[in-house]
Write a protein that holds these residues in place. Structure first.
Motif, short mmCIF file in Angstrom:
data_model
loop_
_atom_site.label_atom_id
_atom_site.label_comp_id
_atom_site.label_asym_id
_atom_site.label_seq_id
_atom_site.Cartn_x
_atom_site.Cartn_y
_atom_site.Cartn_z
N PHE A 57 0.83 -1.21 0.00
CA PHE A 57 0.00 0.00 0.00
C PHE A 57 0.86 1.26 0.00
O PHE A 57 0.62 2.19 -0.78
CB PHE A 57 -0.92 -0.03 1.22
CG PHE A 57 -1.70 1.23 1.43
CD1 PHE A 57 -2.75 1.56 0.60
CD2 PHE A 57 -1.38 2.10 2.46
CE1 PHE A 57 -3.48 2.72 0.78
CE2 PHE A 57 -2.09 3.26 2.65
CZ PHE A 57 -3.15 3.58 1.81
N LEU A 107 -8.18 6.86 2.01
CA LEU A 107 -6.80 6.38 1.85
C LEU A 107 -5.85 7.10 2.79
O LEU A 107 -4.88 6.51 3.29
CB LEU A 107 -6.36 6.55 0.40
CG LEU A 107 -7.10 5.68 -0.62
CD1 LEU A 107 -6.63 6.00 -2.03
CD2 LEU A 107 -6.91 4.20 -0.32
N SER A 148 -1.94 2.58 9.11
CA SER A 148 -0.82 1.68 8.82
C SER A 148 0.42 2.09 9.60
O SER A 148 1.13 1.24 10.15
CB SER A 148 -0.53 1.68 7.32
OG SER A 148 -1.66 1.24 6.58
N THR A 165 -6.77 -1.28 -4.07
CA THR A 165 -6.95 -1.96 -2.80
C THR A 165 -6.16 -1.23 -1.73
O THR A 165 -5.42 -0.27 -2.01
CB THR A 165 -6.48 -3.42 -2.89
OG1 THR A 165 -6.78 -4.10 -1.67
CG2 THR A 165 -4.99 -3.50 -3.16
N ASP A 166 -6.32 -1.66 -0.50
CA ASP A 166 -5.59 -1.13 0.65
C ASP A 166 -5.47 -2.26 1.67
O ASP A 166 -6.10 -3.32 1.50
CB ASP A 166 -6.33 0.08 1.25
CG ASP A 166 -7.69 -0.29 1.78
OD1 ASP A 166 -7.79 -0.71 2.94
OD2 ASP A 166 -8.68 -0.17 1.03
N ASN A 176 2.60 1.72 -3.37
CA ASN A 176 1.69 2.20 -4.41
C ASN A 176 1.32 3.67 -4.21
O ASN A 176 1.16 4.41 -5.19
CB ASN A 176 0.43 1.34 -4.43
CG ASN A 176 0.69 -0.06 -4.95
OD1 ASN A 176 1.66 -0.29 -5.68
ND2 ASN A 176 -0.16 -1.00 -4.58
N ARG A 177 1.21 4.09 -2.98
CA ARG A 177 0.93 5.51 -2.73
C ARG A 177 2.09 6.38 -3.17
O ARG A 177 1.91 7.49 -3.70
CB ARG A 177 0.64 5.74 -1.25
CG ARG A 177 -0.67 5.15 -0.76
CD ARG A 177 -1.36 6.06 0.24
NE ARG A 177 -1.98 7.20 -0.39
CZ ARG A 177 -2.60 8.18 0.28
NH1 ARG A 177 -2.64 8.14 1.60
NH2 ARG A 177 -3.14 9.20 -0.35
N LEU A 217 -5.40 3.49 -6.90
CA LEU A 217 -5.24 2.32 -6.05
C LEU A 217 -6.49 1.45 -6.14
O LEU A 217 -7.61 1.96 -6.07
CB LEU A 217 -5.01 2.73 -4.60
CG LEU A 217 -3.63 3.28 -4.24
CD1 LEU A 217 -3.62 3.72 -2.78
CD2 LEU A 217 -2.55 2.25 -4.47
N SER A 248 -3.57 5.19 5.51
CA SER A 248 -2.13 5.45 5.63
C SER A 248 -1.74 5.76 7.07
O SER A 248 -0.73 5.26 7.58
CB SER A 248 -1.74 6.61 4.70
OG SER A 248 -0.36 6.87 4.78
#
Length: 875
Positions: free
Chosen positions: A265, A828, A835, A282-283, A268-269, A280, A832
């Motif tokens: 994730f 998102l 995460s 997915t996450d 990709n960000r 994106l 983030s």
């Protein structure tokens, strides 16, 4: 004689063997050691001496360990990696033309990566990957050969075509898979940062379809992952079932770990910020739910790996709950529950983005008890349950006494038609179904501000607000649905009792007209629920039960009407001059009339279906009692033990069939009837009785009958009759075995299974009740159809007209999807932040305690630091 008895220490033999040979099976390693023998020999000997002499590849393992340590502690200009690079640079041409040389190079690099991962050398792994990317891969003579590690080069009409290998150097690399299994975020992120990937599409056909639509997956992968139909009939033996399931599961398990989900994730960000990735798909949280769903399917489809898939499901669900725990307030939790980037994988795309609380819908569908019963989920739902999704006004139900509640319910019953009449124009004029839900934090919709809210609704008089916005409150929609349900049961009861019945005349009363309208309205709801759950197949038993109940009532009503019409014309000879004339002249209004054939008459079937439907309708009331915290767990237990009854009933069916057929053929050999057997067997004189001393196995029908009902009244050896001979005693012995199986095995097995089920539910009775309550609540958060039965038919008609109007005007886009981009951006950002909090929590948790491996690494770090310090002082 031991080594010590010979007078020599073990270290003597170790050092003797170390000095003897440092040759490895890798030519590049051997050449590097020979050209830099003064540098490597003492280090390798020292490493082997300290770490024992038991490894099968001692010199190669020592070389890898020394190289990794040098990459961490020595500078790039003088370390082992530079020496390896220098040799490869000089011999690149020879290595490129030699197949064994390229294999040795690949073995060396893979060995460095694997040893770095196994020894938790995060910094060493990062430097080795960087060294390979900058110093080895770009070499002109090796570039194409290294690229061939990941691709198969095919020639087509003179042009080059590259196909990605399923198990290349950067694809499904064993070192990366081990890093994922260790759940080491830094290592996994380093691999992803150097374009390493893990292909888990073999178990995710839905992802293959999504990527194939975007053109980001090869045709080979698409054919590998898509679902095939009728493979056995078409002799298609190239289906995904023939793939290596073990390797597919290893890849799937690696990609399901939190470290991989978060690393992918964040990577990709970063690519999105650099404009290298458009969006994106997915996450981490979305993917954890998706992995749990795939695991649940895997436990059914691949039974051999049920335990492994169950582990993935448990870990994925635990990760999702931990991420929810990390929310700081209900605003963040609400935003988390409102979004799921793969909601279209679980529900049809036409309704996926209209579902309220998408994440919670998936959790309920996948039976995620811990997530659904979480305090954040329950608090968010409860705050919205009593709140208008347009104005934000709250129904003061919780703080009211029982008298106020009863008065409010009575008001709802009496004024329900008025509320419906007021809401229909409001729904049409404001396009209510297309408006996003009201959220106090304004995170879900951009066009609702506090100022706009007061401007739109402040002018509505206070006495009109409860009536105008009655159906904008989920709790009120629930009350209206309960009222409709009891009205429906009342209509069924009136139709059965028929209090206005006129003797010798078929009279159609008002409730006979209204009942079919209610039934058709309920069937429309059942069809919509079936379409909504077509992908997930959730609550299918409840849906089948409700649909069967409504169809039985409808068919029963229609068969009664058609049956009376048919019987009146055929038996009374009435002319076919219209339904009303036939009914008005017909004098047969009693289904027990002798002219009605009890086996073929539609009237008999109509009354039978209607009676079964009435029983099912009365039992359906138990479904709503699950909302009560004191009765709900009891109803949940009753529903759960039915599964155990079905399983035992299947086993009982095999015994019933086997013993009934066998004993029937055995008892056919007896010809001597018992005294009075003919009289007892005459069912027109004597009803059937299991205690009658007659041969109950004379026919298949009687054999099945006595075997079935004996489960409730075991014993009765007289069922084999009173004849003499071996057949009778053999049949009696079989009957004894059958009774033992039923009484001692199946009955006690069922009791044990039910006790186990009840015990499991009792342990989590609060979670089970919250889950059941949430599944009911979510149905009333859905704004697509809010009016109760039978007024929902008007709402369907209005929707149909609006859809036709929008298509004619070219307005085909769903208004709810217009602001999805901004909503997803905020979501998102939240993921983030969660995460990062999760990574900090893992670092501080007890699961990250110091291990023996960590102590060894720290010991080596200290020794290296001291050696470097002494070397600097000497220089």
């Amino acid at each position: 004689m031991s080594l010590l008895e010979r007078g020599r220490p073990i270290s003597f033999f170790v050092s003797e063997s170390v000095d003897s040979d440092l040759t490895t099976s890798n030519s590049i390693v051997n050449a590097t050691i020979q050209e830099n023998e003064e540098y490597f020999r003492p280090k390798l000997q020292d490493f082997i001496l300290k770490n024992g002499n038991f490894a099968s590849e001692k010199p190669l393992n020592a070389f890898l360990q020394v190289t990794i340590e040098d990459s961490v502690y020595n500078d790039k200009e003088n370390g082992s990696l530079k020496m390896i690079r220098d040799y490869i640079f000089l011999k690149a041409g020879n290595i490129q033309t030699d197949t064994q040389g390229m294999d040795d190079l690949k073995q060396l690099i893979n060995g460095l990566l694997i040893e770095s991962v196994e020894n938790e050398q995060t910094e060493g792994l990062r430097k080795i990957l960087y060294w390979f990317k900058k110093d080895i891969a770009p070499l002109n003579k090796l570039e194409k050969a290294i690229k061939a590690w990941d691709t198969d080069l095919d020639f087509d009409d003179g042009g080059k075509k590259y196909k990605r290998r399923q198990n290349g150097f950067r694809t499904n690399n064993h070192a990366m898979i081990r890093a994922c299994e260790k759940d080491n975020f830094q290592m996994v992120y380093s691999f992803l940062n150097h374009n390493f990937i893990i292909d888990d599409l073999a178990l995710k056909p839905c992802d293959v379809r999504d990527k194939s639509k975007n053109g980001s997956v090869s045709r080979m992968d698409y054919n590998k992952g898509k679902w095939s139909s009728f493979n056995l009939i078409r002799n298609d033996f190239s289906s995904p079932n023939q793939d290596d399931t073990l390797n597919a599961f290893k890849n799937f398990y690696a990609t399901s770990k939190p470290a991989f989900l978060i690393a992918e994730f964040m990577r990709n960000r970063e690519l999105m910020v650099k404009k290298e990735l458009d969006s994106l798909s997915t996450d981490p949280i979305t993917e954890s739910f998706h992995n749990a769903h795939i695991s649940r399917l895997g436990q059914i489809n691949v039974v051999e790996y049920k335990t492994k898939f169950k582990t993935v499901e448990r870990e994925s669900k635990s990760f999702a709950v931990k991420m929810l725990d990390l929310c700081k307030n209900t605003d963040e939790a609400s935003l988390l529950l409102l979004n799921d980037l793969k909601i279209h994988h679980y529900f049809p795309s036409e309704i996926a983005y209209e579902l309220p609380y998408a994440r919670l819908q998936v959790a309920v569908a996948d039976k995620h008890l811990d997530f659904v019963a979480h305090d954040f989920c329950q608090h968010v739902l409860r705050s919205c349950w009593l709140r208008s999704d347009v104005t934000g006004d709250i129904v003061p139900w919780v703080n009211s006494n029982w008298f106020d509640r009863m008065f409010y319910l009575l008001q709802c019953v009496l004024l329900l038609p008025l509320y419906v009449l007021v809401f229909i124009p409001f729904c049409v004029l404001t396009d209510y179904q297309s408006r996003p839900m009201f959220e106090a934090n304004n995170l879900y919709m951009d066009d609702i501000e506090s100022g706009k809210k007061s401007k739109n609704y402040s002018r509505v008089p206070a006495f009109l607000r409860p009536s105008l916005f009655f159906f904008t409150v989920p709790f009120n929609r629930f009350i209206a649905s309960i009222i409709s349900h009891f009205l429906f049961l009342s209509l069924i009861t009136l139709s059965v009792m028929n209090p206005n019945d006129l003797e010798y005349e078929i009279d159609v009363d008002w409730y006979d007209y209204i009942l079919p309208v209610f039934t058709v309205a309920y069937i429309f709801i059942d069809l919509r629920m079936f379409f909504s759950n077509l992908k997930m197949k959730t609550e299918m038993m409840t849906l089948v039960y409700n649909t069967s109940f409504h169809l039985l009532i409808l068919f029963g009503t229609l068969l009664r009407a058609v049956g009376f019409y048919q019987e009146c014309r055929e038996h009374l000879g009435l002319p076919d001059n219209g339904w009303i004339n036939v009914y008005s002249n017909c004098e047969i209004d009693d289904p027990s009339h002798p002219d009605f054939d009890k086996w073929t008459s539609p009237v008999i079937f109509g009354y039978a279906f209607f009676g079964i439907g009435m029983v099912m309708g009365a039992l359906k009331t138990l479904h709503w009692t699950q909302l009560m915290h004191n009765i709900g767990p009891l109803v949940i237990s009753i529903k759960s033990v039915f599964k155990d009854i079905v399983h035992v009933a299947l086993a009982f069916g095999f015994f019933l069939l086997s013993f009934s057929i066998g004993m029937k053929y055995i008892m056919e050999l007896t010809k001597r009837p018992c005294e009075g057997e003919e009289r007892l067997s005459n069912r027109t004189i004597n009803p059937w009785n299991i205690e009658d001393p007659v041969n109950q196995f004379s026919t298949f029908q009687s054999a099945f009958k006595v075997s079935l009902w004996s489960i409730f009244d075991p014993g009765h050896p007289e069922v084999v009759g009173c004849s003499e001979g071996i057949p009778r005693y053999l049949a009696m012995f079989l009957w004894l075995i059958y009774q033992c199986i039923i009484v001692f095995i199946l009955t006690n097995l069922l009791i044990a299974m039910m006790n186990s089920t009840l015990s499991n539910i009792h342990m989590d009775r609060v979670k089970q009740w919250k889950y059941a309550r949430t599944s009911i609540w979510l149905k009333f958060f859905d704004k697509s159809i809010v009016l109760p039965v039978p007024f929902n038919l008007l709402e369907y008609l209005i929707h149909f007209i609006i859809i036709i109007y929008r298509n004619c005007m070219g307005q085909t886009e769903n208004p709810l999807i217009k602001n999805q981009g901004e909503k997803f951006r905020r979501y998102l950002d939240l993921v983030s932040s969660l995460s990062k909090r999760y990574l900090n929590m893992v670092e501080d948790s007890k699961d990250n305690e110091v291990t023996r491996e960590d102590l060894d690494n720290a010991k080596r770090d200290i020794i290296k630091y001291i050696e470097m310090s002494l070397a600097k002082k000497q220089s």
